[in-house]
Design a protein around this motif. Sequence first.
Motif, PDB file in Angstrom:
ATOM      1  N   LEU A 182     -19.269  13.119 -31.038  1.00  0.00           N
ATOM      2  CA  LEU A 182     -18.431  14.339 -30.223  1.00  0.00           C
ATOM      3  C   LEU A 182     -17.672  13.730 -29.172  1.00  0.00           C
ATOM      4  CD1 LEU A 182     -22.053  16.253 -29.505  1.00  0.00           C
ATOM      5  CD2 LEU A 182     -20.183  16.805 -31.186  1.00  0.00           C
ATOM      6  N   LEU A 183     -17.846  12.730 -28.731  1.00  0.00           N
ATOM      7  CA  LEU A 183     -16.922  12.234 -27.721  1.00  0.00           C
ATOM      8  C   LEU A 183     -15.617  11.721 -28.391  1.00  0.00           C
ATOM      9  CD1 LEU A 183     -19.365   9.689 -25.567  1.00  0.00           C
ATOM     10  CD2 LEU A 183     -18.279  12.036 -24.720  1.00  0.00           C
ATOM     11  N   GLN A 184     -15.708  11.080 -29.318  1.00  0.00           N
ATOM     12  CA  GLN A 184     -14.566  10.991 -30.075  1.00  0.00           C
ATOM     13  C   GLN A 184     -13.828  12.119 -30.558  1.00  0.00           C
ATOM     14  OE1 GLN A 184     -12.377  11.469 -33.918  1.00  0.00           O
ATOM     15  NE2 GLN A 184     -14.491  11.591 -34.213  1.00  0.00           N
ATOM     16  N   ILE A 185     -14.362  13.350 -30.757  1.00  0.00           N
ATOM     17  CA  ILE A 185     -13.744  14.415 -31.201  1.00  0.00           C
ATOM     18  C   ILE A 185     -12.928  14.876 -29.901  1.00  0.00           C
ATOM     19  CG2 ILE A 185     -14.132  16.882 -31.256  1.00  0.00           C
ATOM     20  CD1 ILE A 185     -16.372  16.285 -33.245  1.00  0.00           C
ATOM     21  N   VAL A 186     -13.680  14.858 -28.691  1.00  0.00           N
ATOM     22  CA  VAL A 186     -12.804  15.169 -27.384  1.00  0.00           C
ATOM     23  C   VAL A 186     -11.728  14.249 -27.162  1.00  0.00           C
ATOM     24  CG1 VAL A 186     -13.162  15.014 -24.872  1.00  0.00           C
ATOM     25  CG2 VAL A 186     -14.945  15.997 -26.261  1.00  0.00           C
ATOM     26  N   LEU A 187     -11.821  13.137 -27.427  1.00  0.00           N
ATOM     27  CA  LEU A 187     -10.445  12.430 -27.334  1.00  0.00           C
ATOM     28  C   LEU A 187      -9.614  12.656 -28.329  1.00  0.00           C
ATOM     29  CD1 LEU A 187     -12.503   8.790 -26.627  1.00  0.00           C
ATOM     30  CD2 LEU A 187     -11.228  10.032 -25.186  1.00  0.00           C
ATOM     31  N   PHE A 188      -9.814  12.913 -29.496  1.00  0.00           N
ATOM     32  CA  PHE A 188      -8.726  13.412 -30.441  1.00  0.00           C
ATOM     33  C   PHE A 188      -8.238  14.791 -29.890  1.00  0.00           C
ATOM     34  CE2 PHE A 188      -8.136  15.253 -34.623  1.00  0.00           C
ATOM     35  CZ  PHE A 188      -6.931  14.223 -35.256  1.00  0.00           C
ATOM     36  N   VAL A 189      -8.773  15.732 -29.707  1.00  0.00           N
ATOM     37  CA  VAL A 189      -8.208  16.754 -29.133  1.00  0.00           C
ATOM     38  C   VAL A 189      -7.317  16.829 -27.900  1.00  0.00           C
ATOM     39  CG1 VAL A 189      -8.867  19.023 -28.106  1.00  0.00           C
ATOM     40  CG2 VAL A 189     -10.235  18.153 -30.076  1.00  0.00           C
ATOM     41  N   MET A 190      -7.952  15.860 -27.119  1.00  0.00           N
ATOM     42  CA  MET A 190      -7.075  15.622 -25.712  1.00  0.00           C
ATOM     43  C   MET A 190      -5.612  14.752 -26.036  1.00  0.00           C
ATOM     44  SD  MET A 190     -10.061  14.354 -23.321  1.00  0.00           S
ATOM     45  CE  MET A 190      -8.868  13.635 -22.200  1.00  0.00           C
ATOM     46  N   ALA A 191      -5.433  14.101 -27.284  1.00  0.00           N
ATOM     47  CA  ALA A 191      -4.219  13.359 -27.392  1.00  0.00           C
ATOM     48  C   ALA A 191      -3.182  14.354 -27.668  1.00  0.00           C
ATOM     49  CB  ALA A 191      -4.404  12.508 -28.893  1.00  0.00           C
ATOM     50  N   PRO A 192      -3.074  15.374 -28.580  1.00  0.00           N
ATOM     51  CA  PRO A 192      -1.858  16.133 -28.745  1.00  0.00           C
ATOM     52  C   PRO A 192      -1.855  17.052 -27.364  1.00  0.00           C
ATOM     53  CG  PRO A 192      -3.678  16.912 -30.152  1.00  0.00           C
ATOM     54  CD  PRO A 192      -4.296  15.673 -29.584  1.00  0.00           C
ATOM     55  N   ILE A 193      -2.650  17.396 -26.795  1.00  0.00           N
ATOM     56  CA  ILE A 193      -2.683  18.170 -25.434  1.00  0.00           C
ATOM     57  C   ILE A 193      -1.924  17.346 -24.606  1.00  0.00           C
ATOM     58  CG2 ILE A 193      -3.947  19.164 -23.664  1.00  0.00           C
ATOM     59  CD1 ILE A 193      -5.833  20.092 -25.452  1.00  0.00           C
ATOM     60  N   ALA A 194      -2.121  16.039 -24.263  1.00  0.00           N
ATOM     61  CA  ALA A 194      -1.693  14.994 -23.541  1.00  0.00           C
ATOM     62  C   ALA A 194      -0.116  14.908 -23.875  1.00  0.00           C
ATOM     63  CB  ALA A 194      -2.448  13.975 -23.410  1.00  0.00           C
ATOM     64  N   THR A 201       6.998  18.499 -19.585  1.00  0.00           N
ATOM     65  CA  THR A 201       7.068  17.953 -18.354  1.00  0.00           C
ATOM     66  C   THR A 201       8.814  17.480 -18.302  1.00  0.00           C
ATOM     67  OG1 THR A 201       4.924  17.432 -17.791  1.00  0.00           O
ATOM     68  CG2 THR A 201       6.743  16.362 -16.377  1.00  0.00           C
ATOM     69  N   ILE A 202       8.977  16.831 -19.474  1.00  0.00           N
ATOM     70  CA  ILE A 202      10.265  16.239 -19.406  1.00  0.00           C
ATOM     71  C   ILE A 202      11.456  17.246 -20.272  1.00  0.00           C
ATOM     72  CG2 ILE A 202       9.524  13.962 -19.617  1.00  0.00           C
ATOM     73  CD1 ILE A 202       9.988  13.679 -22.612  1.00  0.00           C
ATOM     74  N   GLY A 203      10.985  18.452 -20.405  1.00  0.00           N
ATOM     75  CA  GLY A 203      11.884  19.489 -20.909  1.00  0.00           C
ATOM     76  C   GLY A 203      11.809  19.329 -22.473  1.00  0.00           C
ATOM     77  N   ILE A 204      11.414  18.859 -23.230  1.00  0.00           N
ATOM     78  CA  ILE A 204      11.735  18.667 -24.959  1.00  0.00           C
ATOM     79  C   ILE A 204      10.675  19.641 -25.554  1.00  0.00           C
ATOM     80  CG2 ILE A 204      13.086  16.760 -24.671  1.00  0.00           C
ATOM     81  CD1 ILE A 204      10.823  15.273 -25.922  1.00  0.00           C
ATOM     82  N   GLY A 205       9.575  20.052 -24.974  1.00  0.00           N
ATOM     83  CA  GLY A 205       8.621  20.997 -25.625  1.00  0.00           C
ATOM     84  C   GLY A 205       8.231  22.116 -25.133  1.00  0.00           C
ATOM     85  N   THR A 206       7.206  22.583 -25.874  1.00  0.00           N
ATOM     86  CA  THR A 206       6.559  23.887 -25.156  1.00  0.00           C
ATOM     87  C   THR A 206       4.860  23.894 -25.632  1.00  0.00           C
ATOM     88  OG1 THR A 206       6.812  25.345 -27.241  1.00  0.00           O
ATOM     89  CG2 THR A 206       8.723  25.298 -25.741  1.00  0.00           C
ATOM     90  N   TRP A 207       4.336  24.865 -25.080  1.00  0.00           N
ATOM     91  CA  TRP A 207       2.707  24.933 -25.193  1.00  0.00           C
ATOM     92  C   TRP A 207       2.630  25.851 -26.445  1.00  0.00           C
ATOM     93  CZ3 TRP A 207      -0.347  21.761 -23.225  1.00  0.00           C
ATOM     94  CH2 TRP A 207      -0.126  21.079 -21.914  1.00  0.00           C
ATOM     95  N   ASP A 208       3.641  26.339 -27.286  1.00  0.00           N
ATOM     96  CA  ASP A 208       3.199  27.271 -28.253  1.00  0.00           C
ATOM     97  C   ASP A 208       2.506  26.698 -29.405  1.00  0.00           C
ATOM     98  OD1 ASP A 208       5.146  28.682 -26.785  1.00  0.00           O
ATOM     99  OD2 ASP A 208       6.922  28.377 -28.433  1.00  0.00           O
ATOM    100  N   LEU A 209       2.541  25.321 -29.709  1.00  0.00           N
ATOM    101  CA  LEU A 209       1.702  24.979 -30.783  1.00  0.00           C
ATOM    102  C   LEU A 209       0.034  24.711 -30.551  1.00  0.00           C
ATOM    103  CD1 LEU A 209       4.050  22.410 -32.431  1.00  0.00           C
ATOM    104  CD2 LEU A 209       3.667  24.341 -33.318  1.00  0.00           C
TER     105      LEU A 209
END
Length: 329
Positions: A182-194, A201-209
């Motif tokens: 379960l903790l591995q799943i949390v870390l996996f989900v957090m990676a693309p969010i981060a 923050t640097i202006g090359i992406g959006t939250w759409d995905l």
Amino acid sequence: MSLAADDNDQQLGNPRLLRRDDGRLHLFWRILLGWLAFVAGLGLAVAAATVGGSYGLSTLGQQILLAVVTTSVSVPLIYLLRRYADRRPWRGIGLSSPPSGLPYFLLGIGFIVLIMAVSLLLGSALGWLRIVDVHLPVPTLLVILINSMIAFFYEAFPEEITFRGYLYRNLNTRFPRWLALLLQIVLFVMAPIAITAWMVTIGIGTWDLITTEYIISLIVFSAALQLSRLVTNHLWMSIGFHLAWLEMVRYVIVPSSSAIVEVEYLSPLGSYLISIGSVIIGVIFLLIWSIRKGIDWNAIVPDSDPIPEPDQTSALPVEASNGGNEQTS
């Protein structure tokens, strides 16, 4: 339980915040650095591909750049962490040599073919989709060949090395298998969010995905991949699973005449069945497999196979594919 209170380090009030008495980094730092190794590799890859695109680099060139940078940054960093932070052999994460891992890699691919076949039959029976035709278009086969190589180094290999290999192995030295998963799943989900947050923050992406559907797919996909690693004790199984699923949903089973299996979705549920439902079916099969195998989900597996001193290397045993002391039953 605290991540910093590692397997054999139970001394309260230990003034050493970074390292244990045996020289290993505390578990908290190993997990954090392992996660950051992947995030850094993928983040740099995305930045490099974005800059390349702005200078006219082709889509294929950007994809190759993503693959090269992600693996060349993340995997060496994970190796260095395993060697110098964990002070444990590389084989302990469950990655055997390619020749011995090939049967498990093919098993992962075959497993995906099985659950996709079940999904197609189920979707047809429920009236959610219709199989229009089966093709073997040479251009599509060539695209699959090229994309498989890119997806292997951009997604399947570095992600499995990091999450189902390194991070899970460390988590399971302190937490029971079910909680480590379960903790591995949390870390996996957090990676693309981060990474998305950094891009915004640097202006090359959006939250759409970052949608609810995307998060759900990450959760079930990560669970299936970790289960495939556990039931076989081979990371190559999850690598094959990962790679085959990507190609299936991109090129093999899609509503297009260029697909291998051309489908027509008669309901939105048909699309969800192929993209997410197939993985859930895989999770069910893998859980049944784990029960039949007798896996102890409450087991905590110490990583007690230290790297020997240089003068002891000649006495090393032949590397086992199951990562030393780790047992699945």
